[in-house]
Design a protein around this motif. Sequence first.
Motif, mmCIF file in Angstrom:
data_model
loop_
_atom_site.group_PDB
_atom_site.id
_atom_site.type_symbol
_atom_site.label_atom_id
_atom_site.label_comp_id
_atom_site.label_asym_id
_atom_site.label_seq_id
_atom_site.Cartn_x
_atom_site.Cartn_y
_atom_site.Cartn_z
ATOM 1 N N GLY A 97 0.840 -1.206 0.000
ATOM 2 C CA GLY A 97 0.000 0.000 0.000
ATOM 3 C C GLY A 97 0.867 1.245 0.000
ATOM 4 O O GLY A 97 1.864 1.315 0.715
ATOM 5 N N PRO B 102 0.006 7.658 2.583
ATOM 6 C CA PRO B 102 1.003 8.400 3.381
ATOM 7 C C PRO B 102 1.776 7.486 4.331
ATOM 8 O O PRO B 102 2.937 7.754 4.648
ATOM 9 C CB PRO B 102 0.173 9.424 4.148
ATOM 10 N N GLU C 52 1.327 -1.457 -4.929
ATOM 11 C CA GLU C 52 0.154 -0.569 -4.940
ATOM 12 C C GLU C 52 -0.845 -1.017 -6.002
ATOM 13 O O GLU C 52 -0.494 -1.196 -7.162
ATOM 14 C CB GLU C 52 0.585 0.884 -5.195
ATOM 15 N N VAL D 172 -7.813 10.490 -3.374
ATOM 16 C CA VAL D 172 -9.254 10.673 -3.137
ATOM 17 C C VAL D 172 -9.546 11.103 -1.697
ATOM 18 O O VAL D 172 -10.594 10.769 -1.137
ATOM 19 C CB VAL D 172 -10.052 9.383 -3.471
ATOM 20 N N GLY E 42 -0.351 -3.647 -8.701
ATOM 21 C CA GLY E 42 -1.302 -4.749 -8.619
ATOM 22 C C GLY E 42 -1.801 -4.937 -7.201
ATOM 23 O O GLY E 42 -1.349 -4.243 -6.286
ATOM 24 N N SER F 114 -17.326 9.490 -0.442
ATOM 25 C CA SER F 114 -16.437 10.658 -0.602
ATOM 26 C C SER F 114 -15.700 10.616 -1.941
ATOM 27 O O SER F 114 -15.515 11.655 -2.587
ATOM 28 C CB SER F 114 -15.453 10.740 0.561
ATOM 29 N N ARG G 225 -15.207 4.991 8.038
ATOM 30 C CA ARG G 225 -14.343 4.195 7.166
ATOM 31 C C ARG G 225 -14.004 2.866 7.842
ATOM 32 O O ARG G 225 -13.903 2.796 9.053
ATOM 33 C CB ARG G 225 -13.069 4.987 6.829
ATOM 34 N N ILE H 143 0.904 -0.162 9.809
ATOM 35 C CA ILE H 143 0.814 1.276 10.094
ATOM 36 C C ILE H 143 -0.427 1.886 9.429
ATOM 37 O O ILE H 143 -1.011 1.283 8.537
ATOM 38 C CB ILE H 143 2.072 2.029 9.568
ATOM 39 N N HIS I 80 -1.344 12.250 8.911
ATOM 40 C CA HIS I 80 -0.114 12.584 9.648
ATOM 41 C C HIS I 80 0.216 11.533 10.696
ATOM 42 O O HIS I 80 1.371 11.379 11.072
ATOM 43 C CB HIS I 80 -0.201 13.988 10.257
ATOM 44 N N ALA J 34 -0.363 8.269 10.082
ATOM 45 C CA ALA J 34 0.207 7.216 9.228
ATOM 46 C C ALA J 34 1.663 7.522 8.879
ATOM 47 O O ALA J 34 2.530 6.656 8.947
ATOM 48 C CB ALA J 34 -0.628 7.071 7.955
ATOM 49 N N TYR K 249 -11.568 20.838 7.925
ATOM 50 C CA TYR K 249 -11.307 22.019 7.084
ATOM 51 C C TYR K 249 -12.621 22.602 6.574
ATOM 52 O O TYR K 249 -12.789 22.887 5.393
ATOM 53 C CB TYR K 249 -10.363 21.653 5.941
HETATM 54 P P1 FAD Z 1 -4.364 4.806 2.480
HETATM 55 O O1 FAD Z 1 -4.118 6.204 2.174
HETATM 56 O O2 FAD Z 1 -5.739 4.297 2.621
HETATM 57 O O3 FAD Z 1 -3.621 3.987 1.339
HETATM 58 C C1 FAD Z 1 -3.689 2.621 1.233
HETATM 59 C C2 FAD Z 1 -3.223 2.248 -0.150
HETATM 60 O O4 FAD Z 1 -3.062 0.855 -0.196
HETATM 61 C C3 FAD Z 1 -4.218 2.595 -1.244
HETATM 62 O O5 FAD Z 1 -3.555 3.283 -2.264
HETATM 63 C C4 FAD Z 1 -4.729 1.245 -1.725
HETATM 64 O O6 FAD Z 1 -4.970 1.227 -3.129
HETATM 65 C C5 FAD Z 1 -3.560 0.357 -1.402
HETATM 66 N N1 FAD Z 1 -3.935 -1.031 -1.139
HETATM 67 C C6 FAD Z 1 -4.826 -1.480 -0.231
HETATM 68 N N2 FAD Z 1 -4.845 -2.816 -0.222
HETATM 69 C C7 FAD Z 1 -3.930 -3.206 -1.142
HETATM 70 C C8 FAD Z 1 -3.486 -4.477 -1.593
HETATM 71 N N3 FAD Z 1 -3.964 -5.584 -1.052
HETATM 72 N N4 FAD Z 1 -2.540 -4.515 -2.568
HETATM 73 C C9 FAD Z 1 -2.031 -3.369 -3.092
HETATM 74 N N5 FAD Z 1 -2.412 -2.155 -2.694
HETATM 75 C C10 FAD Z 1 -3.340 -2.081 -1.733
HETATM 76 N N6 FAD Z 1 -6.539 12.748 6.768
HETATM 77 C C11 FAD Z 1 -5.876 13.834 7.214
HETATM 78 O O7 FAD Z 1 -4.957 13.700 8.016
HETATM 79 N N7 FAD Z 1 -6.209 15.088 6.776
HETATM 80 C C12 FAD Z 1 -7.211 15.300 5.903
HETATM 81 O O8 FAD Z 1 -7.476 16.439 5.532
HETATM 82 C C13 FAD Z 1 -7.929 14.181 5.416
HETATM 83 N N8 FAD Z 1 -8.929 14.346 4.529
HETATM 84 C C14 FAD Z 1 -9.574 13.247 4.044
HETATM 85 C C15 FAD Z 1 -10.604 13.432 3.137
HETATM 86 C C16 FAD Z 1 -11.282 12.358 2.631
HETATM 87 C C17 FAD Z 1 -12.376 12.575 1.625
HETATM 88 C C18 FAD Z 1 -10.916 11.035 3.032
HETATM 89 C C19 FAD Z 1 -11.609 9.843 2.481
HETATM 90 C C20 FAD Z 1 -9.900 10.851 3.950
HETATM 91 C C21 FAD Z 1 -9.226 11.946 4.475
HETATM 92 N N9 FAD Z 1 -8.200 11.799 5.414
HETATM 93 C C22 FAD Z 1 -7.547 12.894 5.884
HETATM 94 C C23 FAD Z 1 -7.772 10.473 5.907
HETATM 95 C C24 FAD Z 1 -6.506 10.007 5.178
HETATM 96 O O9 FAD Z 1 -6.760 9.977 3.807
HETATM 97 C C25 FAD Z 1 -6.074 8.645 5.699
HETATM 98 O O10 FAD Z 1 -5.907 8.687 7.088
HETATM 99 C C26 FAD Z 1 -4.763 8.212 5.071
HETATM 100 O O11 FAD Z 1 -4.835 8.189 3.669
HETATM 101 C C27 FAD Z 1 -4.352 6.834 5.589
HETATM 102 O O12 FAD Z 1 -3.146 6.465 5.035
HETATM 103 P P2 FAD Z 1 -2.705 4.970 4.913
HETATM 104 O O13 FAD Z 1 -1.280 5.005 4.463
HETATM 105 O O14 FAD Z 1 -3.021 4.219 6.135
HETATM 106 O O15 FAD Z 1 -3.606 4.297 3.778
#
Ligand code: FAD
Length: 467
Positions: A13, A16, A36, A48, A115, A164, A273, A311, A322, A324, A352
């Motif tokens: 994944g 962030p 990814e 997104v 993938g 969203s 979520r 994480i 932040h 993450a 925001y």
């Molecule tokens: P994610 O960002 O969810 O990324 C996971 C990635 O893993 C994705 O790209 C997915 O495609 C990939 N993936 C998943 N499973 C697999 C698999 N099996 N194989 C390959 N790839 C895979 N947070 C803030 O701090 N500030 C904000 O202003 C904010 N605004 C937001 C607005 C919206 C509309 C949304 C939906 C969320 C918002 N968030 C915000 C929350 C923030 O986006 C998440 O907390 C953050 O993205 C989490 O990061 P992550 O690294 O855990 O995973």
Amino acid sequence: SKGDIHGQVVVLGSGPGGYNAAFRAADLGMNVVLIEAGDTLGGVCLNVGCIPSKALLHCAKVIDEAAEMGHHGISFGEPKIDLDKVRKYKEGVVGGLTKGLAGMAKMRKVQVVSGYGKFTGSNSIAVEKDGKTTTVTFDHCIIAAGSRPVALPFLPDDKRIVDSTGALELKEIPKTMLVLGGGIIGLEMATVYRALGAKISVVEMADQLIPAADADIVKVLHKFVEKKYEAIMLETKVTKVEAKKDGLYVTFEGKNAPKTEVKYDMILSAVGRVPNGKLLDAEKAGVKVDERGFINVDKQLRTNVPHILAIGDIIGQPMLAHKASKESHVAAEVIAGKKHYFDPMCIPSVAYTDPEIAWVGLTEKEAKQKGVEYGVGTFPWVASGRAASVARTEGMTKLIFDKNSHRVIGGGIVGVNAGELIGEIGLAIEMGCDAEDIALTIHPHPTLNESIGCAAEIFEGVCTEMP
Ligand code: FAD
């Protein structure tokens, strides 16, 4: 045995959490593979989530401020909205950043495998892409697979009902829109769609919007948006939605439920979520996933399988970018053999919206629940010269102190730029500052930032003049 591709560290994944983990691990000299499923790096946040929503909120802010200036002698007339261009602006912002990430991955020699990955054993992942499988083996793995929107089972499959991700696509601006869920994501999108011309109604099961924040802070936002929205239905839920040709017919139940069904042109479902933990075949690696899909980790972010760490959103609340990214650094450093821990004193949250809401450390609500003896210093922005000069005096800044030590243990701000202001309070909490430290710090005048110094002075009882 080694697969098609082997990494000392494989990151699953690229949000962030994932991209920062991959970059830090590479910077620490390890050979890194980043898997990814999406077309671009950056995860939910960049593609997104955080970033596209902020690009659209910027458009909303300009529209609202231009309209507001009409009351102060400067009129711009009705905004002409070219939705295609607004969408392109948002896509440009996102595209620039995701391309930047791809470049940074390349520079660090992080191998990106495209993938969907699923565990096939304790040291292997099968990555599927267009019917082709690549086997990736690892010494260490960091799971950063994030989360997805909750899908409500009673919502019919209809293109006028979006989550969203769908709302951020900005296909059209409906005349009327029901926002299901009065949390941060729902209210941010409501801010955007209202500025672009939709009539907004919000329905929330709890007794206040943004239930995690303190009621006095949220009340200010509530009062401000109440006039702009058609309805805010607290302690109410949706029980049925019927998709008909001329609209979506919604039935409500609860304290503020309309007596009869109400028709809307669009529904945004923003009720929370769910973590992606159940979609990874994690059990094949021996990694435990709880019934909700979260993966439990220790303070070094190790799962029950010590060479597999996790994480970001997938390990629990708060689901914020932040959090993450900070965890990602610790995870990479732990794999590199450093005795690091993820143990922050506080993690800020920001909505925001207009006005913004931000809080960090303990809320008053939490202080009460925990039986902490606390005191409060609240500075209302009606007394702020800067707030007055931008005609936005509805805000307030609140600091929460330990009653005995006078150390700051929390803070909440509502008002324009609250998100930019909250950082100072986070720093104060991390550094163990007391009210006097903050009160004696000279803040520039006239700024909104000054309100933090004033709140500390008010708590200390030394506030003699208002700015
Ligand atoms: P994610 O960002 O969810 O990324 C996971 C990635 O893993 C994705 O790209 C997915 O495609 C990939 N993936 C998943 N499973 C697999 C698999 N099996 N194989 C390959 N790839 C895979 N947070 C803030 O701090 N500030 C904000 O202003 C904010 N605004 C937001 C607005 C919206 C509309 C949304 C939906 C969320 C918002 N968030 C915000 C929350 C923030 O986006 C998440 O907390 C953050 O993205 C989490 O990061 P992550 O690294 O855990 O995973």
